[in-house]
Write a protein that holds these residues in place. Structure first.
Motif, PDB file in Angstrom:
ATOM      1  N   PRO A   1      42.348  27.874  32.515  1.00 29.15           N
ATOM      2  CA  PRO A   1      41.191  28.503  33.163  1.00 29.15           C
ATOM      3  C   PRO A   1      39.920  27.701  32.887  1.00 29.15           C
ATOM      4  CG  PRO A   1      42.519  30.128  32.018  1.00 29.15           C
ATOM      5  CD  PRO A   1      43.048  28.791  31.613  1.00 29.15           C
ATOM      6  N   TRP A   2      39.005  27.719  33.864  1.00 32.20           N
ATOM      7  CA  TRP A   2      37.744  27.005  33.745  1.00 32.20           C
ATOM      8  C   TRP A   2      36.609  28.018  33.893  1.00 32.20           C
ATOM      9  CZ3 TRP A   2      37.740  22.225  32.014  1.00 32.20           C
ATOM     10  CH2 TRP A   2      36.518  21.557  31.962  1.00 32.20           C
ATOM     11  N   PRO A   3      35.695  28.111  32.928  1.00 31.38           N
ATOM     12  CA  PRO A   3      34.650  29.135  32.987  1.00 31.38           C
ATOM     13  C   PRO A   3      33.709  28.947  34.176  1.00 31.38           C
ATOM     14  CG  PRO A   3      34.310  27.659  31.113  1.00 31.38           C
ATOM     15  CD  PRO A   3      35.595  27.257  31.753  1.00 31.38           C
ATOM     16  N   GLY A   4      33.198  30.080  34.654  1.00 35.44           N
ATOM     17  CA  GLY A   4      32.245  30.089  35.752  1.00 35.44           C
ATOM     18  C   GLY A   4      31.262  31.230  35.558  1.00 35.44           C
ATOM     19  N   ALA A   5      30.369  31.402  36.520  1.00 30.49           N
ATOM     20  CA  ALA A   5      29.348  32.444  36.442  1.00 30.49           C
ATOM     21  C   ALA A   5      29.974  33.819  36.677  1.00 30.49           C
ATOM     22  CB  ALA A   5      28.257  32.184  37.473  1.00 30.49           C
ATOM     23  N   ALA A   6      29.772  34.722  35.734  1.00 33.02           N
ATOM     24  CA  ALA A   6      30.285  36.088  35.854  1.00 33.02           C
ATOM     25  C   ALA A   6      29.225  36.947  36.542  1.00 33.02           C
ATOM     26  CB  ALA A   6      30.601  36.654  34.474  1.00 33.02           C
TER      27      ALA A   6
ATOM     28  N   THR B   1      43.936  33.613  38.853  1.00 34.46           N
ATOM     29  CA  THR B   1      43.721  35.020  38.493  1.00 34.46           C
ATOM     30  C   THR B   1      42.826  35.135  37.268  1.00 34.46           C
ATOM     31  OG1 THR B   1      45.847  35.695  39.435  1.00 34.46           O
ATOM     32  CG2 THR B   1      44.879  37.148  37.763  1.00 34.46           C
ATOM     33  N   THR B   2      43.109  34.365  36.241  1.00 34.21           N
ATOM     34  CA  THR B   2      42.294  34.392  35.019  1.00 34.21           C
ATOM     35  C   THR B   2      40.864  33.948  35.317  1.00 34.21           C
ATOM     36  OG1 THR B   2      44.255  33.989  33.675  1.00 34.21           O
ATOM     37  CG2 THR B   2      42.120  33.557  32.633  1.00 34.21           C
ATOM     38  N   ASP B   3      40.722  32.891  36.122  1.00 36.01           N
ATOM     39  CA  ASP B   3      39.382  32.434  36.517  1.00 36.01           C
ATOM     40  C   ASP B   3      38.614  33.559  37.221  1.00 36.01           C
ATOM     41  OD1 ASP B   3      39.635  29.839  35.510  1.00 36.01           O
ATOM     42  OD2 ASP B   3      40.181  28.957  37.441  1.00 36.01           O
ATOM     43  N   LEU B   4      39.279  34.264  38.134  1.00 32.18           N
ATOM     44  CA  LEU B   4      38.604  35.343  38.876  1.00 32.18           C
ATOM     45  C   LEU B   4      38.311  36.546  37.993  1.00 32.18           C
ATOM     46  CD1 LEU B   4      40.401  35.114  42.326  1.00 32.18           C
ATOM     47  CD2 LEU B   4      37.985  34.651  41.832  1.00 32.18           C
ATOM     48  N   GLN B   5      39.187  36.853  37.055  1.00 29.87           N
ATOM     49  CA  GLN B   5      38.917  37.955  36.115  1.00 29.87           C
ATOM     50  C   GLN B   5      37.624  37.697  35.352  1.00 29.87           C
ATOM     51  OE1 GLN B   5      42.602  37.787  33.942  1.00 29.87           O
ATOM     52  NE2 GLN B   5      43.556  39.421  35.150  1.00 29.87           N
ATOM     53  N   GLN B   6      37.396  36.458  34.957  1.00 34.80           N
ATOM     54  CA  GLN B   6      36.185  36.096  34.227  1.00 34.80           C
ATOM     55  C   GLN B   6      34.961  36.161  35.143  1.00 34.80           C
ATOM     56  OE1 GLN B   6      34.444  32.622  34.361  1.00 34.80           O
ATOM     57  NE2 GLN B   6      32.899  33.697  33.174  1.00 34.80           N
ATOM     58  N   ARG B   7      35.115  35.770  36.404  1.00 34.74           N
ATOM     59  CA  ARG B   7      33.990  35.696  37.331  1.00 34.74           C
ATOM     60  C   ARG B   7      33.624  37.045  37.955  1.00 34.74           C
ATOM     61  NH1 ARG B   7      36.248  30.998  36.764  1.00 34.74           N
ATOM     62  NH2 ARG B   7      35.247  29.026  37.332  1.00 34.74           N
ATOM     63  N   LEU B   8      34.547  38.008  37.954  1.00 37.77           N
ATOM     64  CA  LEU B   8      34.325  39.296  38.612  1.00 37.77           C
ATOM     65  C   LEU B   8      34.443  40.463  37.626  1.00 37.77           C
ATOM     66  CD1 LEU B   8      36.410  38.627  41.844  1.00 37.77           C
ATOM     67  CD2 LEU B   8      33.913  38.705  41.670  1.00 37.77           C
ATOM     68  N   PRO B   9      33.505  40.581  36.675  1.00 40.09           N
ATOM     69  CA  PRO B   9      33.567  41.719  35.754  1.00 40.09           C
ATOM     70  C   PRO B   9      33.427  43.009  36.560  1.00 40.09           C
ATOM     71  CG  PRO B   9      31.439  40.631  35.598  1.00 40.09           C
ATOM     72  CD  PRO B   9      32.297  39.778  36.490  1.00 40.09           C
ATOM     73  N   GLY B  10      34.174  44.007  36.193  1.00 41.22           N
ATOM     74  CA  GLY B  10      34.145  45.268  36.919  1.00 41.22           C
ATOM     75  C   GLY B  10      35.217  45.362  37.992  1.00 41.22           C
ATOM     76  N   SER B  11      35.875  44.248  38.326  1.00 47.21           N
ATOM     77  CA  SER B  11      36.987  44.256  39.270  1.00 47.21           C
ATOM     78  C   SER B  11      38.284  44.069  38.501  1.00 47.21           C
ATOM     79  CB  SER B  11      36.859  43.113  40.287  1.00 47.21           C
ATOM     80  OG  SER B  11      35.736  43.271  41.112  1.00 47.21           O
ATOM     81  N   VAL B  12      39.328  44.733  38.951  1.00 54.75           N
ATOM     82  CA  VAL B  12      40.662  44.496  38.408  1.00 54.75           C
ATOM     83  C   VAL B  12      41.273  43.394  39.264  1.00 54.75           C
ATOM     84  CG1 VAL B  12      42.969  45.464  38.063  1.00 54.75           C
ATOM     85  CG2 VAL B  12      40.930  46.865  37.616  1.00 54.75           C
ATOM     86  N   VAL B  13      41.616  42.268  38.646  1.00 52.74           N
ATOM     87  CA  VAL B  13      42.203  41.139  39.369  1.00 52.74           C
ATOM     88  C   VAL B  13      43.567  40.884  38.760  1.00 52.74           C
ATOM     89  CG1 VAL B  13      41.922  38.731  40.055  1.00 52.74           C
ATOM     90  CG2 VAL B  13      39.889  40.159  39.710  1.00 52.74           C
ATOM     91  N   PHE B  14      44.603  40.855  39.613  1.00 52.23           N
ATOM     92  CA  PHE B  14      45.947  40.611  39.116  1.00 52.23           C
ATOM     93  C   PHE B  14      46.683  39.649  40.041  1.00 52.23           C
ATOM     94  CE2 PHE B  14      46.314  44.275  41.898  1.00 52.23           C
ATOM     95  CZ  PHE B  14      47.488  44.061  42.606  1.00 52.23           C
ATOM     96  N   ALA B  15      47.690  38.995  39.485  1.00 49.94           N
ATOM     97  CA  ALA B  15      48.504  38.050  40.246  1.00 49.94           C
ATOM     98  C   ALA B  15      49.663  38.784  40.914  1.00 49.94           C
ATOM     99  CB  ALA B  15      49.053  36.949  39.330  1.00 49.94           C
ATOM    100  N   GLN B  16      50.032  38.308  42.095  1.00 52.70           N
ATOM    101  CA  GLN B  16      51.170  38.880  42.810  1.00 52.70           C
ATOM    102  C   GLN B  16      52.386  38.902  41.892  1.00 52.70           C
ATOM    103  OE1 GLN B  16      52.191  36.634  46.314  1.00 52.70           O
ATOM    104  NE2 GLN B  16      53.714  38.113  46.979  1.00 52.70           N
TER     105      GLN B  16
END
Length: 188
Positions: free
Chosen positions: A23-28, A82-97
Motif C-alpha cells: 500500500p502507498w499512503p495518500g490523502a485521507a 483495497t488497502t489504499d482506498l481504506q486509508q483514503r476514505l475514512p468513514g467508508s467500508v471498503v472491501f475486496a471482492q
C-alpha cells in the motif's frame, strides 16, 4: 560425470525471490459511499504469470530472471488497492471482492491492467482503465490509465516499489471519483 549432470539441475531448482506490491499512503478525506467493493482486477494474460514482467518493448516481453510475485497478480492488485482506498476514505467500508464480509456494496471500483513493467526508457508504467460506479445504477466515472514514473534503480525491488506508488495514484483517482459520487445512492 554424474556431478556435472546434476549441476545444471541444481541451478534450475533455486528458489526465486518473491516480491509483493505494498500500500502507498495518500490523502485521507471522508465523503464517499458508505460501502465500496473493489472488484478483482482484470490483468492482461501477458502479465498474469508467476515471474515478474520486468520490461516490454521492441516486440519483446522480458521477465525478471529468478524473481516472482508472492501471489497471483490480480488478487494482489485488488487487496493492495483495497488497502489504499481504506486509508483514503475514512468513514467508508471498503472491501475486496470475495472477502468474507457481512454487508452489501453500494459502489464498485473496477480496474483493468494492460501493462505493469518498465518501458524502453526505464520508467515504470501502469496502464489500463479504471471505472467507479454505483452498484445497479447508472453514473460514475472512468479513466484510461497511462501512468509512469522514474524507477529508483535497476533491481526488481525498485520496479515493484515504483509500481506500488503507481497503484497508489490509481487509488487517489478512484477515491476522488468516489467522493464526487457522494455518500447517497441516486434515486431512480
Amino acid at each position: 560425470m554424474l556431478a556435472a549432470a546434476a549441476s545444471p539441475l541444481a541451478a534450475c531448482s533455486a528458489d526465486p525471490d518473491f516480491y509483493t506490491l505494498v500500500p502507498w499512503p495518500g490523502a485521507a478525506q471522508a465523503g464517499g459511499p458508505a460501502v465500496v467493493e473493489v472488484r478483482t482486477p482484470s490483468v492482461a494474460v501477458s502479465l498474469d504469470r508467476e515471474r515478474i514482467v520486468s520490461s516490454e518493448g521492441d516486440y519483446r516481453l522480458r521477465t525478471a530472471g529468478g524473481d516472482a510475485w508472492s501471489e497471483a497478480l490480480p488478487g494482489m492488485l485488488g487487496h493492495v488497492l483495497t488497502t489504499d482506498l481504506q486509508q483514503r476514505l475514512p468513514g467508508s467500508v471498503v472491501f475486496a471482492q470475495n472477502d468474507a464480509v457481512a454487508t452489501t456494496a453500494l459502489a464498485v471500483v473496477e480496474l483493468t491492467v494492460t501493462r505493469a513493467s518498465r518501458d524502453a526508457g526505464g520508467r515504470a508504467v501502469l496502464a489500463g482503465s479504471l471505472a467507479v460506479h454505483w452498484l445497479g445504477h447508472d453514473g460514475g466515472a472512468s479513466d484510461v490509465l497511462a501512468l509512469s514514473l522514474p524507477v529508483g534503480g535497476s533491481a526488481t525491488g525498485d520496479l515493484v516499489a515504483a509500481l506500488s506508488r503507481l497503484l497508489g495514484q490509481v487509488a487517489d483517482r478512484a477515491a476522488a471519483h468516489l467522493r464526487a459520487m457522494g455518500a447517497v445512492v441516486p434515486s431512480e
